[in-house]
Write an enzyme that holds these catalytic residues in place. Structure first.
Site, PDB file in Angstrom:
ATOM      1  N   GLU A  39     -29.480  12.954 -56.985  1.00 50.03           N
ATOM      2  CA  GLU A  39     -29.876  11.786 -56.224  1.00 50.03           C
ATOM      3  C   GLU A  39     -29.761  12.069 -54.730  1.00 50.03           C
ATOM      4  OE1 GLU A  39     -29.514   7.281 -57.307  1.00 50.03           O
ATOM      5  OE2 GLU A  39     -27.619   7.947 -56.434  1.00 50.03           O
TER       6      GLU A  39
ATOM      7  N   ASP B 129     -25.009  12.624 -59.746  1.00 51.75           N
ATOM      8  CA  ASP B 129     -24.821  11.569 -58.760  1.00 51.75           C
ATOM      9  C   ASP B 129     -23.706  12.060 -57.845  1.00 51.75           C
ATOM     10  OD1 ASP B 129     -24.983   9.058 -57.440  1.00 51.75           O
ATOM     11  OD2 ASP B 129     -23.265   8.356 -58.602  1.00 51.75           O
TER      12      ASP B 129
ATOM     13  N   ASP C 254     -20.745   6.226 -61.851  1.00 48.86           N
ATOM     14  CA  ASP C 254     -21.348   7.480 -61.379  1.00 48.86           C
ATOM     15  C   ASP C 254     -21.942   8.284 -62.532  1.00 48.86           C
ATOM     16  OD1 ASP C 254     -19.873   7.573 -58.440  1.00 48.86           O
ATOM     17  OD2 ASP C 254     -18.593   6.787 -60.041  1.00 48.86           O
TER      18      ASP C 254
END
Length: 163
Positions: A67, A7, A140
């Site tokens: 992501e 992330d 996260d």
């Protein structure tokens, strides 16, 4: 298969490494790479790159799932996160790890079954799917593990998402 989920972020970059056997996931490690706001942008990016290189060398993942950027109203924030994302992709590329990208909608769909799920729902499902005692912190890290799970669940279709 070992999957590394990321992330991306400039202040906090979440990561998670999972071993996938059949349709079962086992967590290898997870955490966050953090940088101080007092550091210059080049220092922050260099630090993220170096830390990711350590992880990639140590765990040698078979796949690297990251992501995609969620468009932020604050363009400055979006650009700085984009820099961190670029460094994260570069690190994996330099280790010859296949890179796959997923939108937040795809991740939520894979984890919760609904692309517009609330963040808390996704975090709870990560906890359940990985048989953890508590939700990974910071957020996260939970997000990075969710991206790794998403890739594992999508791996038979992974050429559709390959960078």
């Amino acid at each position: 298969m070992i999957i590394m989920g990321v992330d991306p972020g400039i202040a906090i970059l979440g990561y998670g490494l999972l071993k996938m056997d059949g349709n079962k996931f086992n967590i290898i490690t997870s955490g966050a790479i953090t940088t101080e706001s007092t550091m210059s942008m080049p220092e922050r990016l260099s630090y993220i790159y170096e830390e990711l290189n350590v992880l990639l060398s140590k765990y040698n993942p078979d796949a690297y799932a990251i992501e995609e950027l969620f468009f932020n109203k604050n363009i400055k924030t979006a650009l700085t996160v984009g820099h961190a994302r670029g460094v994260a992709i570069l690190a994996a590329s330099n280790h010859n790890v296949p890179i796959f990208e997923y939108t937040p909608l795809q991740v939520k769909q894979a984890i919760v079954g609904y692309g517009r799920a609330e963040k808390k729902q996704m975090q709870l499902m990560v906890k359940v799917l990985l048989r953890l005692d508590e939700i990974p912190k910071p957020d996260d890290v939970a997000d990075a593990l969710a991206v790794a799970i998403c890739h594992g669940n999508s791996s038979k279709y992974s050429n559709l998402f390959k960078l």
